[in-house]
Design a protein around this motif. Sequence first.
Motif, PDB file in Angstrom:
ATOM      1  N   ILE A  65       0.785  -1.273   0.033  1.00  0.00           N
ATOM      2  CA  ILE A  65       0.076   0.015   0.000  1.00  0.00           C
ATOM      3  C   ILE A  65       0.990   1.333   0.076  1.00  0.00           C
ATOM      4  CG2 ILE A  65      -1.342   1.377   1.562  1.00  0.00           C
ATOM      5  CD1 ILE A  65      -3.336  -0.804   1.814  1.00  0.00           C
ATOM      6  N   GLY A  66       1.962   1.186   0.803  1.00  0.00           N
ATOM      7  CA  GLY A  66       3.077   2.493   0.669  1.00  0.00           C
ATOM      8  C   GLY A  66       3.381   2.624  -0.441  1.00  0.00           C
ATOM      9  N   GLN A  67       3.648   1.486  -1.405  1.00  0.00           N
ATOM     10  CA  GLN A  67       4.217   1.621  -2.598  1.00  0.00           C
ATOM     11  C   GLN A  67       3.280   2.223  -3.642  1.00  0.00           C
ATOM     12  OE1 GLN A  67       5.897  -2.319  -3.217  1.00  0.00           O
ATOM     13  NE2 GLN A  67       7.640  -1.933  -2.853  1.00  0.00           N
ATOM     14  N   GLU A  68       2.111   1.563  -3.659  1.00  0.00           N
ATOM     15  CA  GLU A  68       1.015   2.168  -4.292  1.00  0.00           C
ATOM     16  C   GLU A  68       0.590   3.577  -4.132  1.00  0.00           C
ATOM     17  OE1 GLU A  68      -2.008  -0.551  -3.439  1.00  0.00           O
ATOM     18  OE2 GLU A  68      -1.320  -2.116  -4.408  1.00  0.00           O
ATOM     19  N   SER A  69       0.791   3.906  -2.966  1.00  0.00           N
ATOM     20  CA  SER A  69       0.646   5.417  -2.541  1.00  0.00           C
ATOM     21  C   SER A  69       1.763   6.521  -3.353  1.00  0.00           C
ATOM     22  CB  SER A  69       0.230   5.658  -1.037  1.00  0.00           C
ATOM     23  OG  SER A  69      -0.381   5.058  -0.572  1.00  0.00           O
ATOM     24  N   ALA A  70       2.781   5.757  -3.214  1.00  0.00           N
ATOM     25  CA  ALA A  70       3.870   6.451  -3.618  1.00  0.00           C
ATOM     26  C   ALA A  70       3.933   6.805  -5.250  1.00  0.00           C
ATOM     27  CB  ALA A  70       5.290   5.934  -3.354  1.00  0.00           C
ATOM     28  N   THR A  71       3.593   5.438  -5.804  1.00  0.00           N
ATOM     29  CA  THR A  71       3.614   5.640  -7.297  1.00  0.00           C
ATOM     30  C   THR A  71       2.497   6.754  -7.726  1.00  0.00           C
ATOM     31  OG1 THR A  71       3.356   3.093  -7.299  1.00  0.00           O
ATOM     32  CG2 THR A  71       2.459   4.235  -9.325  1.00  0.00           C
ATOM     33  N   ILE A  72       1.244   7.278  -6.944  1.00  0.00           N
ATOM     34  CA  ILE A  72       0.629   8.332  -7.230  1.00  0.00           C
ATOM     35  C   ILE A  72       1.430   9.576  -7.311  1.00  0.00           C
ATOM     36  CG2 ILE A  72      -1.293   9.745  -6.255  1.00  0.00           C
ATOM     37  CD1 ILE A  72      -2.747   7.089  -5.822  1.00  0.00           C
ATOM     38  N   PHE A  73       2.309   9.822  -6.373  1.00  0.00           N
ATOM     39  CA  PHE A  73       2.980  10.849  -6.426  1.00  0.00           C
ATOM     40  C   PHE A  73       4.208  11.177  -7.103  1.00  0.00           C
ATOM     41  CE2 PHE A  73       0.868  10.739  -2.477  1.00  0.00           C
ATOM     42  CZ  PHE A  73       0.315  11.817  -2.440  1.00  0.00           C
ATOM     43  N   VAL A  74       4.782   9.862  -7.891  1.00  0.00           N
ATOM     44  CA  VAL A  74       5.898   9.879  -8.479  1.00  0.00           C
ATOM     45  C   VAL A  74       5.959  10.516  -9.569  1.00  0.00           C
ATOM     46  CG1 VAL A  74       7.236   8.373 -10.349  1.00  0.00           C
ATOM     47  CG2 VAL A  74       6.783   7.565  -7.879  1.00  0.00           C
ATOM     48  N   PRO A  75       4.592  10.788 -10.516  1.00  0.00           N
ATOM     49  CA  PRO A  75       4.915  11.750 -11.580  1.00  0.00           C
ATOM     50  C   PRO A  75       5.088  13.104 -10.920  1.00  0.00           C
ATOM     51  CG  PRO A  75       2.952  10.366 -11.914  1.00  0.00           C
ATOM     52  CD  PRO A  75       3.525  10.123 -10.649  1.00  0.00           C
ATOM     53  N   THR A  76       4.387  13.529  -9.909  1.00  0.00           N
ATOM     54  CA  THR A  76       4.468  14.935  -9.487  1.00  0.00           C
ATOM     55  C   THR A  76       6.041  15.263  -9.083  1.00  0.00           C
ATOM     56  OG1 THR A  76       2.375  15.189  -8.340  1.00  0.00           O
ATOM     57  CG2 THR A  76       3.877  16.435  -7.329  1.00  0.00           C
ATOM     58  N   GLN A 112      11.348   8.666 -15.070  1.00  0.00           N
ATOM     59  CA  GLN A 112      10.321   8.834 -14.033  1.00  0.00           C
ATOM     60  C   GLN A 112      10.069   7.149 -13.718  1.00  0.00           C
ATOM     61  OE1 GLN A 112       6.417  10.694 -14.723  1.00  0.00           O
ATOM     62  NE2 GLN A 112       5.333   8.910 -14.752  1.00  0.00           N
ATOM     63  N   GLN A 113      10.250   6.072 -14.598  1.00  0.00           N
ATOM     64  CA  GLN A 113      10.039   4.738 -14.254  1.00  0.00           C
ATOM     65  C   GLN A 113      11.235   4.186 -13.148  1.00  0.00           C
ATOM     66  OE1 GLN A 113       7.572   2.749 -15.016  1.00  0.00           O
ATOM     67  NE2 GLN A 113       8.409   1.084 -13.800  1.00  0.00           N
ATOM     68  N   GLU A 114      12.587   4.993 -13.674  1.00  0.00           N
ATOM     69  CA  GLU A 114      13.489   4.714 -12.744  1.00  0.00           C
ATOM     70  C   GLU A 114      13.363   5.222 -11.278  1.00  0.00           C
ATOM     71  OE1 GLU A 114      16.436   2.605 -12.900  1.00  0.00           O
ATOM     72  OE2 GLU A 114      15.046   1.899 -14.455  1.00  0.00           O
ATOM     73  N   LEU A 115      12.806   6.438 -11.036  1.00  0.00           N
ATOM     74  CA  LEU A 115      12.360   7.038  -9.859  1.00  0.00           C
ATOM     75  C   LEU A 115      11.125   6.265  -9.003  1.00  0.00           C
ATOM     76  CD1 LEU A 115      12.330   9.667  -8.109  1.00  0.00           C
ATOM     77  CD2 LEU A 115      10.502  10.512  -9.266  1.00  0.00           C
ATOM     78  N   LYS A 116      10.453   5.722  -9.814  1.00  0.00           N
ATOM     79  CA  LYS A 116       9.332   4.788  -9.168  1.00  0.00           C
ATOM     80  C   LYS A 116      10.204   3.492  -8.734  1.00  0.00           C
ATOM     81  CE  LYS A 116       5.452   1.963 -10.402  1.00  0.00           C
ATOM     82  NZ  LYS A 116       4.465   1.313 -11.407  1.00  0.00           N
ATOM     83  N   ARG A 117      10.929   2.990  -9.522  1.00  0.00           N
ATOM     84  CA  ARG A 117      11.730   1.686  -8.965  1.00  0.00           C
ATOM     85  C   ARG A 117      12.408   1.983  -7.604  1.00  0.00           C
ATOM     86  NH1 ARG A 117      16.521  -0.157  -8.614  1.00  0.00           N
ATOM     87  NH2 ARG A 117      17.132   1.606  -9.718  1.00  0.00           N
ATOM     88  N   THR A 118      13.307   3.101  -7.730  1.00  0.00           N
ATOM     89  CA  THR A 118      14.096   3.480  -6.571  1.00  0.00           C
ATOM     90  C   THR A 118      13.254   3.761  -5.281  1.00  0.00           C
ATOM     91  OG1 THR A 118      15.758   4.562  -8.339  1.00  0.00           O
ATOM     92  CG2 THR A 118      15.723   5.185  -5.862  1.00  0.00           C
ATOM     93  N   VAL A 119      12.288   4.485  -5.669  1.00  0.00           N
ATOM     94  CA  VAL A 119      11.405   4.743  -4.425  1.00  0.00           C
ATOM     95  C   VAL A 119      10.529   3.402  -3.856  1.00  0.00           C
ATOM     96  CG1 VAL A 119       9.150   5.799  -3.593  1.00  0.00           C
ATOM     97  CG2 VAL A 119      10.651   7.218  -5.042  1.00  0.00           C
ATOM     98  N   HIS A 120      10.139   2.713  -4.801  1.00  0.00           N
ATOM     99  CA  HIS A 120       9.607   1.387  -4.127  1.00  0.00           C
ATOM    100  C   HIS A 120      10.549   0.492  -3.598  1.00  0.00           C
ATOM    101  CE1 HIS A 120       5.699   0.783  -6.981  1.00  0.00           C
ATOM    102  NE2 HIS A 120       5.683   2.033  -6.456  1.00  0.00           N
ATOM    103  N   ASP A 121      11.884   0.349  -3.856  1.00  0.00           N
ATOM    104  CA  ASP A 121      12.891  -0.312  -3.391  1.00  0.00           C
ATOM    105  C   ASP A 121      13.284   0.183  -1.979  1.00  0.00           C
ATOM    106  OD1 ASP A 121      13.114  -1.988  -5.434  1.00  0.00           O
ATOM    107  OD2 ASP A 121      14.913  -1.267  -6.200  1.00  0.00           O
ATOM    108  N   LEU A 122      13.112   1.684  -1.861  1.00  0.00           N
ATOM    109  CA  LEU A 122      13.427   2.229  -0.289  1.00  0.00           C
ATOM    110  C   LEU A 122      12.448   1.974   0.307  1.00  0.00           C
ATOM    111  CD1 LEU A 122      15.349   4.013   1.220  1.00  0.00           C
ATOM    112  CD2 LEU A 122      13.744   6.174   0.084  1.00  0.00           C
TER     113      LEU A 122
END
Length: 272
Positions: free
Chosen positions: A92-103, A207-217
């Motif tokens: 759920i944390g990762q899904e929430s982060a995904t919404i903010f990744v484009p911003t 953007q895709q790499e930012l998403k991956r990095t945030v998800h891993d973190l």
Amino acid sequence: MIVAAVLLLTGCVLRLGYNTLDFWIPYYVSDYVSLNSSQEKSFESDLDLALAEHREKELPKIHRLISELQQDLKQPLSFNQIRGYHFKFTAIGQESATIFVPTFSRMLRSLDQTQRQQFNQKIADDIEKIRQERAVLTTKQKITKRSQALQKTAKDWLGSLTNKQRTLLTELAGYQVEMEPTFFSIRENFLTDWKALMAQPQSAAFQQELKRTVHDLLAFENPTAEQELEFYLNRRFDVMRRLNHSLSDDQRQHMQALLTDLRKDIAALIYQ
């Protein structure tokens, strides 16, 4: 953590805290990078849209998962249930982060070289500050400090602790201190990945790499430490299982009442 997402949104401050994220997120971002007025305006506009989407899509998921957790907490949780909730809340944390990744992607891509260096240096300084704070402590002091923090959080949720429960939390603190070199290694790897990402902000894959990095973190994942992390998590889940089985009726009622209040606050946010 098993209730990582819940602990980010606690009690009666939830409604106020969530409704002021449009202020607090830019405030904390300003601690890492100085945006010009045009960047600030664009970031805040994008953030408002992301927060509205998060309220609509993600808060209902959190509400449902808390309801599920409350139902299961009526009986002592098994090892597999605790493990399952850890990964459910992480997801759920990762899904929430995904919404903010484009911003954040658009904001980061707008930074000039000086701003990117400022951002990178702030992250490096944060990691080094933690390292220096830990370096002056003995292993015993580290365990004591971590145990006290764990006990404080547990008391918030349970109302009181027995000697047995304090001992269990000290055991967990010991496992966490033992893993400290691995945790710092993961932070350093994150910083390396972050710098590589920030070096190519105009890349089509940014953007895709930012998403991956945030998800891993958020999941605290790292391929080079996979076995160590799995071993640590299994020990952690076992301590949490024993802690959960040690709860008295009063402690269970205290925790259920807090979760009910939290769920009601989330429902109010969804429908306001």
